[in-house]
Design a protein around this motif. Structure first.
Motif, PDB file in Angstrom:
ATOM      1  N   ILE A  27       0.833  -1.207   0.000  1.00 13.21           N
ATOM      2  CA  ILE A  27       0.000   0.000   0.000  1.00 13.21           C
ATOM      3  C   ILE A  27       0.868   1.258   0.000  1.00 13.21           C
ATOM      4  O   ILE A  27       0.594   2.226  -0.709  1.00 13.21           O
ATOM      5  N   GLY A  28       1.945   1.233   0.780  1.00 16.58           N
ATOM      6  CA  GLY A  28       2.825   2.396   0.867  1.00 16.58           C
ATOM      7  C   GLY A  28       3.516   2.715  -0.448  1.00 16.58           C
ATOM      8  O   GLY A  28       3.714   3.892  -0.794  1.00 16.58           O
ATOM      9  N   ARG A  29       3.898   1.688  -1.199  1.00 13.02           N
ATOM     10  CA  ARG A  29       4.555   1.923  -2.486  1.00 13.02           C
ATOM     11  C   ARG A  29       3.633   2.643  -3.467  1.00 13.02           C
ATOM     12  O   ARG A  29       4.089   3.410  -4.314  1.00 13.02           O
ATOM     13  N   ARG A  30       2.347   2.420  -3.330  1.00  8.36           N
ATOM     14  CA  ARG A  30       1.393   3.046  -4.240  1.00  8.36           C
ATOM     15  C   ARG A  30       0.950   4.424  -3.762  1.00  8.36           C
ATOM     16  O   ARG A  30       0.850   5.373  -4.543  1.00  8.36           O
ATOM     17  N   TYR A  31       0.704   4.569  -2.462  1.00 12.22           N
ATOM     18  CA  TYR A  31       0.060   5.782  -1.977  1.00 12.22           C
ATOM     19  C   TYR A  31       0.977   6.720  -1.194  1.00 12.22           C
ATOM     20  O   TYR A  31       0.602   7.852  -0.906  1.00 12.22           O
ATOM     21  N   GLY A  32       2.145   6.257  -0.828  1.00 17.78           N
ATOM     22  CA  GLY A  32       2.995   7.077   0.016  1.00 17.78           C
ATOM     23  C   GLY A  32       2.873   6.670   1.478  1.00 17.78           C
ATOM     24  O   GLY A  32       2.402   5.581   1.807  1.00 17.78           O
ATOM     25  N   LYS A  33       3.283   7.564   2.361  1.00 14.39           N
ATOM     26  CA  LYS A  33       3.360   7.234   3.780  1.00 14.39           C
ATOM     27  C   LYS A  33       1.995   6.844   4.343  1.00 14.39           C
ATOM     28  O   LYS A  33       1.005   7.551   4.176  1.00 14.39           O
ATOM     29  N   VAL A  34       1.961   5.712   5.029  1.00 17.93           N
ATOM     30  CA  VAL A  34       0.749   5.212   5.678  1.00 17.93           C
ATOM     31  C   VAL A  34       0.860   5.487   7.168  1.00 17.93           C
ATOM     32  O   VAL A  34       1.817   5.053   7.816  1.00 17.93           O
ATOM     33  N   GLU A  35      -0.105   6.206   7.717  1.00 15.77           N
ATOM     34  CA  GLU A  35      -0.068   6.601   9.123  1.00 15.77           C
ATOM     35  C   GLU A  35      -0.942   5.683   9.974  1.00 15.77           C
ATOM     36  O   GLU A  35      -2.131   5.504   9.676  1.00 15.77           O
ATOM     37  N   PRO A  36      -0.395   5.078  11.032  1.00 15.38           N
ATOM     38  CA  PRO A  36      -1.254   4.311  11.956  1.00 15.38           C
ATOM     39  C   PRO A  36      -2.160   5.251  12.732  1.00 15.38           C
ATOM     40  O   PRO A  36      -1.768   6.355  13.092  1.00 15.38           O
ATOM     41  N   LEU A  37      -3.374   4.799  12.980  1.00 10.66           N
ATOM     42  CA  LEU A  37      -4.344   5.592  13.729  1.00 10.66           C
ATOM     43  C   LEU A  37      -4.422   5.091  15.167  1.00 10.66           C
ATOM     44  O   LEU A  37      -4.179   3.909  15.438  1.00 10.66           O
ATOM     45  N   PRO A  38      -4.770   5.968  16.103  1.00 12.27           N
ATOM     46  CA  PRO A  38      -4.895   5.533  17.502  1.00 12.27           C
ATOM     47  C   PRO A  38      -5.950   4.442  17.654  1.00 12.27           C
ATOM     48  O   PRO A  38      -6.937   4.402  16.910  1.00 12.27           O
ATOM     49  N   LYS A  39      -5.732   3.591  18.625  1.00 11.88           N
ATOM     50  CA  LYS A  39      -6.674   2.509  18.904  1.00 11.88           C
ATOM     51  C   LYS A  39      -7.286   2.731  20.273  1.00 11.88           C
ATOM     52  O   LYS A  39      -6.570   2.874  21.264  1.00 11.88           O
ATOM     53  N   TYR A  40      -8.624   2.772  20.321  1.00 11.63           N
ATOM     54  CA  TYR A  40      -9.315   3.115  21.561  1.00 11.63           C
ATOM     55  C   TYR A  40     -10.103   1.949  22.170  1.00 11.63           C
ATOM     56  O   TYR A  40     -10.701   2.090  23.223  1.00 11.63           O
ATOM     57  N   ASP A  41     -10.131   0.806  21.483  1.00 14.76           N
ATOM     58  CA  ASP A  41     -10.913  -0.312  21.998  1.00 14.76           C
ATOM     59  C   ASP A  41     -10.199  -1.615  21.676  1.00 14.76           C
ATOM     60  O   ASP A  41      -9.053  -1.613  21.214  1.00 14.76           O
ATOM     61  N   ALA A  42     -10.894  -2.730  21.921  1.00 17.20           N
ATOM     62  CA  ALA A  42     -10.287  -4.045  21.712  1.00 17.20           C
ATOM     63  C   ALA A  42     -10.643  -4.630  20.352  1.00 17.20           C
ATOM     64  O   ALA A  42     -10.487  -5.829  20.137  1.00 17.20           O
ATOM     65  N   ALA A  43     -11.114  -3.809  19.421  1.00 21.33           N
ATOM     66  CA  ALA A  43     -11.432  -4.294  18.082  1.00 21.33           C
ATOM     67  C   ALA A  43     -10.194  -4.932  17.448  1.00 21.33           C
ATOM     68  O   ALA A  43      -9.066  -4.474  17.687  1.00 21.33           O
ATOM     69  N   PRO A  44     -10.363  -5.974  16.643  1.00 19.05           N
ATOM     70  CA  PRO A  44      -9.203  -6.710  16.136  1.00 19.05           C
ATOM     71  C   PRO A  44      -8.381  -5.972  15.095  1.00 19.05           C
ATOM     72  O   PRO A  44      -7.216  -6.289  14.897  1.00 19.05           O
ATOM     73  N   ALA A  45      -8.968  -4.989  14.414  1.00 12.71           N
ATOM     74  CA  ALA A  45      -8.256  -4.323  13.325  1.00 12.71           C
ATOM     75  C   ALA A  45      -7.372  -3.193  13.831  1.00 12.71           C
ATOM     76  O   ALA A  45      -7.776  -2.406  14.688  1.00 12.71           O
ATOM     77  N   ASN A  46      -6.168  -3.125  13.302  1.00 12.06           N
ATOM     78  CA  ASN A  46      -5.350  -1.934  13.413  1.00 12.06           C
ATOM     79  C   ASN A  46      -5.685  -1.053  12.212  1.00 12.06           C
ATOM     80  O   ASN A  46      -5.673  -1.523  11.071  1.00 12.06           O
ATOM     81  N   ARG A  47      -5.972   0.230  12.457  1.00 13.67           N
ATOM     82  CA  ARG A  47      -6.443   1.108  11.399  1.00 13.67           C
ATOM     83  C   ARG A  47      -5.341   2.067  10.963  1.00 13.67           C
ATOM     84  O   ARG A  47      -4.493   2.471  11.762  1.00 13.67           O
ATOM     85  N   TYR A  48      -5.390   2.423   9.682  1.00 15.86           N
ATOM     86  CA  TYR A  48      -4.366   3.267   9.085  1.00 15.86           C
ATOM     87  C   TYR A  48      -5.030   4.297   8.177  1.00 15.86           C
ATOM     88  O   TYR A  48      -6.161   4.113   7.721  1.00 15.86           O
ATOM     89  N   ALA A  49      -4.287   5.364   7.897  1.00 16.52           N
ATOM     90  CA  ALA A  49      -4.781   6.409   7.003  1.00 16.52           C
ATOM     91  C   ALA A  49      -3.776   6.647   5.886  1.00 16.52           C
ATOM     92  O   ALA A  49      -2.562   6.683   6.107  1.00 16.52           O
ATOM     93  N   LEU A  50      -4.292   6.826   4.672  1.00 13.08           N
ATOM     94  CA  LEU A  50      -3.480   7.214   3.532  1.00 13.08           C
ATOM     95  C   LEU A  50      -3.276   8.733   3.567  1.00 13.08           C
ATOM     96  O   LEU A  50      -3.984   9.437   4.298  1.00 13.08           O
ATOM     97  N   PRO A  51      -2.345   9.255   2.799  1.00 12.51           N
ATOM     98  CA  PRO A  51      -2.106  10.705   2.807  1.00 12.51           C
ATOM     99  C   PRO A  51      -3.341  11.546   2.515  1.00 12.51           C
ATOM    100  O   PRO A  51      -3.449  12.675   3.011  1.00 12.51           O
ATOM    101  N   ASP A  52      -4.295  11.002   1.739  1.00 15.10           N
ATOM    102  CA  ASP A  52      -5.501  11.781   1.425  1.00 15.10           C
ATOM    103  C   ASP A  52      -6.608  11.593   2.458  1.00 15.10           C
ATOM    104  O   ASP A  52      -7.709  12.109   2.290  1.00 15.10           O
ATOM    105  N   GLY A  53      -6.324  10.848   3.532  1.00 19.16           N
ATOM    106  CA  GLY A  53      -7.309  10.647   4.589  1.00 19.16           C
ATOM    107  C   GLY A  53      -8.103   9.367   4.492  1.00 19.16           C
ATOM    108  O   GLY A  53      -8.828   9.009   5.429  1.00 19.16           O
ATOM    109  N   THR A  54      -8.007   8.656   3.383  1.00 18.09           N
ATOM    110  CA  THR A  54      -8.685   7.366   3.256  1.00 18.09           C
ATOM    111  C   THR A  54      -8.173   6.403   4.325  1.00 18.09           C
ATOM    112  O   THR A  54      -6.962   6.280   4.536  1.00 18.09           O
ATOM    113  N   THR A  55      -9.093   5.721   4.994  1.00 14.85           N
ATOM    114  CA  THR A  55      -8.700   4.794   6.059  1.00 14.85           C
ATOM    115  C   THR A  55      -8.936   3.350   5.651  1.00 14.85           C
ATOM    116  O   THR A  55      -9.788   3.046   4.813  1.00 14.85           O
ATOM    117  N   PHE A  56      -8.173   2.462   6.252  1.00 16.45           N
ATOM    118  CA  PHE A  56      -8.353   1.027   6.050  1.00 16.45           C
ATOM    119  C   PHE A  56      -7.860   0.320   7.305  1.00 16.45           C
ATOM    120  O   PHE A  56      -7.225   0.920   8.178  1.00 16.45           O
TER     121      PHE A  56
END
Length: 352
Positions: A226-255
């Motif tokens: 993902i980083g090779r295509r979109y650039g720097k991927v930023e990890p997002l804070p985690k506030y609960d016990a949900a299984p996914a670690n969330r990230y944001a692309l430079p344009d704000g898109t999250t996954f």
């Protein structure tokens, strides 16, 4: 149900993990045959008379709320196959809010039947939808699921925002050499829906009888791709016990990425699973569980049901994914022979 005052505070297990998230299967049947979940074509389904009734589901959810559960996710099999699903949703939606009460009522579906049912489920009170989508290519979809339903799945996904749902998730099981070349295409598709996509490492549970560690495409490689295509991927804070670690692309898109194979989250896992016939499982890797249906049908009181769940959770020490990761020669978790002997070991029976 009258919630006993003595158990209004969340019950914790041996490792200090609270009850929070209940994955509730409403049916074991499915209209796909995805290779990593249902390796065969024909199955002996749970007897219809053994499936929990709406009233039994309601009582069990009340009991879990009494010990601290605040989230319910309806699963299968494929939950949209169950004819009375809208009424199940309506009964559970009535428990949202209040004290104690549910905070979240969601469903996981393969999307095949979703276009016709999204609006009905929204009207019934469902809050969120997650849809499985492992590929955007018709022939690959057929190879993975043995059904030619990709167009119906896409139509179902697009019907979700039209029905008024937000915070929609798409779930993709990433397998090396199978669909790892579609990660970027799936991000773009999710962006168009709109939905947040979650990439899931290939797990060796239930029907994954062809699992191999060589097929696991780990989180680190996903992020690099993902980083090779979109650039720097930023990890997002985690506030609960949900299984996914969330990230944001430079344009704000999250996954999100669920790295439960290579980086298990057992230490914070607050979920348990209930099969459609009432077997309560403490862990996705559990080889056995507690039958809650039989006590209900034998006349157990609400308070006694709460006590069964309280005692069971306090004894819970499961760390299934961590135990699997620690194995030097990690092979298939459950053989086909064992699956045939005990359908509760199947992923389509216990829900994902």
């Amino acid at each position: 149900m009258a919630i006993p005052s003595a158990v209004r505070t969340p019950v914790k297990d041996v490792l200090g993990r609270p009850v929070c998230d209940l994955r509730l299967s409403v049916i074991d049947q499915c209209n796909l045959r995805c290779q990593y979940c249902m390796p065969g074509e024909d199955y002996t389904w749970l007897p219809k008379q053994n499936l929990l009734t709406i009233d039994e589901i309601s009582r069990i959810v009340d009991a879990f709320m009494a010990v601290g559960a605040t989230k319910v996710r309806l699963t299968g099999g494929e939950p949209l196959i169950r004819p009375d699903l809208p009424e199940i949703v309506r009964v559970l939606a009535a428990k949202l809010g209040g004290s104690p009460g549910l905070r979240d009522l969601a469903i996981t579906t393969n999307g095949v039947l979703l276009e016709a049912k999204a609006a009905v489920l929204k009207e019934a009170g469902l809050q969120r939808v997650s849809i499985s989508l492992d590929t955007l290519r018709p022939e690959r979809f057929f190879e993975l699921s043995r059904r030619r339903h990709l167009e119906r799945v896409i139509a179902g996904i697009r019907s979700v925002p039209a029905a008024g749902f937000t915070d929609t998730k798409l779930d993709t099981v990433v397998m090396r050499g199978v669909n790892d070349d579609e990660i970027l295409d799936l991000i773009e598709f999710a962006r168009s829906v709109p939905a947040e996509i979650r990439f899931i490492e290939y797990m060796d549970v239930g029907g994954a009888t062809h699992w191999s560690k060589n097929k696991v495409f780990p989180k680190g490689e996903m992020l690099s791709t993902i980083g090779r295509r979109y650039g720097k991927v930023e990890p997002l804070p985690k506030y609960d016990a949900a299984p996914a670690n969330r990230y944001a692309l430079p344009d704000g898109t999250t996954f999100g990425i669920i790295a439960s194979t290579t980086e298990p989250f057992c230490a914070t896992c607050d979920r348990s699973r209930l099969t459609a016939d009432g077997m309560w499982l403490h862990c996705l890797y559990a080889l056995g569980g507690t039958n809650l249906r039989d006590p209900l049908r034998s006349g157990v009181s609400d308070a006694e049901l709460v006590n069964i769940i309280t005692d069971g959770w306090r004894r819970r020490a499961d760390r299934g994914a961590e135990n699997r990761l620690a194995q030097r020669d990690r092979a298939v978790f459950v053989s086909i022979e064992k699956l045939k002997r005990d359908p509760h070991l199947e992923m389509h029976t216990r829900g994902g």
